[in-house]
Design a protein around this motif. Structure first.
Motif, PDB file in Angstrom:
ATOM      1  N   TRP A 191      35.886  -3.416  50.668  1.00  0.00           N
ATOM      2  CA  TRP A 191      34.991  -3.559  51.844  1.00  0.00           C
ATOM      3  C   TRP A 191      34.047  -4.544  51.289  1.00  0.00           C
ATOM      4  O   TRP A 191      33.192  -5.410  52.013  1.00  0.00           O
ATOM      5  CB  TRP A 191      34.429  -2.598  52.003  1.00  0.00           C
ATOM      6  CG  TRP A 191      35.783  -1.966  52.722  1.00  0.00           C
ATOM      7  CD1 TRP A 191      37.152  -2.733  53.329  1.00  0.00           C
ATOM      8  CD2 TRP A 191      35.088  -0.229  54.047  1.00  0.00           C
ATOM      9  NE1 TRP A 191      38.018  -1.158  53.741  1.00  0.00           N
ATOM     10  CE2 TRP A 191      37.627  -0.393  54.002  1.00  0.00           C
ATOM     11  CE3 TRP A 191      34.976   0.733  53.538  1.00  0.00           C
ATOM     12  CZ2 TRP A 191      37.769   0.002  54.953  1.00  0.00           C
ATOM     13  CZ3 TRP A 191      35.344   1.750  54.719  1.00  0.00           C
ATOM     14  CH2 TRP A 191      36.565   1.396  54.887  1.00  0.00           C
TER      15      TRP A 191
ATOM     16  N   LEU B  42      36.743  -7.671  60.828  1.00  0.00           N
ATOM     17  CA  LEU B  42      38.133  -8.024  60.491  1.00  0.00           C
ATOM     18  C   LEU B  42      37.375  -9.589  61.101  1.00  0.00           C
ATOM     19  O   LEU B  42      37.789 -10.498  60.343  1.00  0.00           O
ATOM     20  CB  LEU B  42      39.636  -7.793  60.545  1.00  0.00           C
ATOM     21  CG  LEU B  42      39.422  -6.759  60.178  1.00  0.00           C
ATOM     22  CD1 LEU B  42      41.569  -6.760  60.396  1.00  0.00           C
ATOM     23  CD2 LEU B  42      39.850  -7.269  58.534  1.00  0.00           C
TER      24      LEU B  42
ATOM     25  N   ILE C  89      39.251  -4.335  64.013  1.00  0.00           N
ATOM     26  CA  ILE C  89      38.659  -5.677  64.080  1.00  0.00           C
ATOM     27  C   ILE C  89      37.291  -6.572  64.710  1.00  0.00           C
ATOM     28  O   ILE C  89      37.094  -7.545  64.399  1.00  0.00           O
ATOM     29  CB  ILE C  89      40.676  -6.051  64.928  1.00  0.00           C
ATOM     30  CG1 ILE C  89      41.195  -6.045  64.114  1.00  0.00           C
ATOM     31  CG2 ILE C  89      39.311  -7.479  65.431  1.00  0.00           C
ATOM     32  CD1 ILE C  89      42.493  -5.675  65.361  1.00  0.00           C
TER      33      ILE C  89
ATOM     34  N   TRP D 117      38.621 -12.823  59.879  1.00  0.00           N
ATOM     35  CA  TRP D 117      39.748 -12.921  59.798  1.00  0.00           C
ATOM     36  C   TRP D 117      40.157 -12.878  61.503  1.00  0.00           C
ATOM     37  O   TRP D 117      39.807 -11.592  61.842  1.00  0.00           O
ATOM     38  CB  TRP D 117      40.959 -12.475  59.171  1.00  0.00           C
ATOM     39  CG  TRP D 117      42.497 -12.350  59.163  1.00  0.00           C
ATOM     40  CD1 TRP D 117      43.503 -11.826  60.555  1.00  0.00           C
ATOM     41  CD2 TRP D 117      42.943 -13.948  58.888  1.00  0.00           C
ATOM     42  NE1 TRP D 117      44.571 -13.005  60.214  1.00  0.00           N
ATOM     43  CE2 TRP D 117      43.918 -13.749  59.020  1.00  0.00           C
ATOM     44  CE3 TRP D 117      42.479 -14.613  57.196  1.00  0.00           C
ATOM     45  CZ2 TRP D 117      45.762 -14.582  59.187  1.00  0.00           C
ATOM     46  CZ3 TRP D 117      43.516 -15.291  57.146  1.00  0.00           C
ATOM     47  CH2 TRP D 117      45.272 -15.330  58.056  1.00  0.00           C
TER      48      TRP D 117
ATOM     49  N   ALA E 114      47.492  -7.805  58.809  1.00  0.00           N
ATOM     50  CA  ALA E 114      46.279  -7.471  58.732  1.00  0.00           C
ATOM     51  C   ALA E 114      46.629  -5.868  59.617  1.00  0.00           C
ATOM     52  O   ALA E 114      46.000  -5.214  58.864  1.00  0.00           O
ATOM     53  CB  ALA E 114      46.045  -8.669  59.526  1.00  0.00           C
TER      54      ALA E 114
END
Length: 188
Positions: free
Chosen positions: A149, A33, A29, A37, A10
């Motif tokens: 994305w 993400l 993030i 994740w 990542a």
């Protein structure tokens, strides 16, 4: 054999996408993400240090003493190798609602329905967030990454919509009605 730490990939991927500082990584993030994740910010800098020690990234400095990082050719190769590997396992999701539902005979149906309703409200909020993210991606200048994305975003939207349908069917079942699948079997 211990499971490989996917956070490393990542971080390599974030660097490849243009996030060069811990701050930029945290922002990506938090806004992207974390929808699929989970990475705690406390993992970022130790992983950056590890990746630098392994020669997969290099630390650079900007004029304001902010640490920035770039991928090395070895880091690019490691990321490419990982991305190209097939995914061989379905992810195991930890879901507190499902765990509680599994043992729900210890509470009233009304309380269980209320929990599912609350879960559905959270899912509707998530779906709204996904729509806002999609608008942002589509409004941004075209990049090579936008298509990918949008694919991950579409997964999230479809999964969330399916979970909303599950919530509605579960509530209907708990209220004594039959869901469509049960009704179909009864008429065959």
């Amino acid at each position: 054999m211990p499971k490989e730490n996917m956070t490393r990939y990542a971080i390599l991927g974030l660097l490849a996408s243009g996030c060069t500082s811990g701050y930029e990584m945290k922002h990506t993030i938090d806004t992207s993400l974390n929808h699929f994740w989970k990475i705690s910010f406390g993992q970022v800098y130790p992983m950056l240090k590890t990746l630098a020690q392994e020669g997969l990234i290099e630390e650079t400095s900007e004029g304001d003493d902010r640490k920035t990082f770039i991928l090395t050719p070895d880091g690019e190769a490691a990321l490419r190798r990982w991305v190209e590997e097939p995914t061989t396992e379905l992810p195991v999701q930890r879901n507190e609602l499902l765990l509680k539902l599994y043992f729900a005979r210890h509470e009233s149906k009304e309380t269980t329905i209320q929990k599912i309703d609350q879960h559905a409200a959270l899912l509707r909020e998530r779906l709204e967030t996904y729509h806002m993210i999609e608008q942002t991606i589509r409004a941004s200048p075209e990049t090579n990454e936008a298509m990918y994305w949008l694919l991950t975003l579409d997964y999230g939207k479809r999964k969330t919509q399916a979970l909303l349908e599950w919530c509605a069917a579960s509530i209907q079942t708990l209220e004594g009605g039959k869901d469509d699948e049960t009704r179909d079997r009864d008429t065959e």
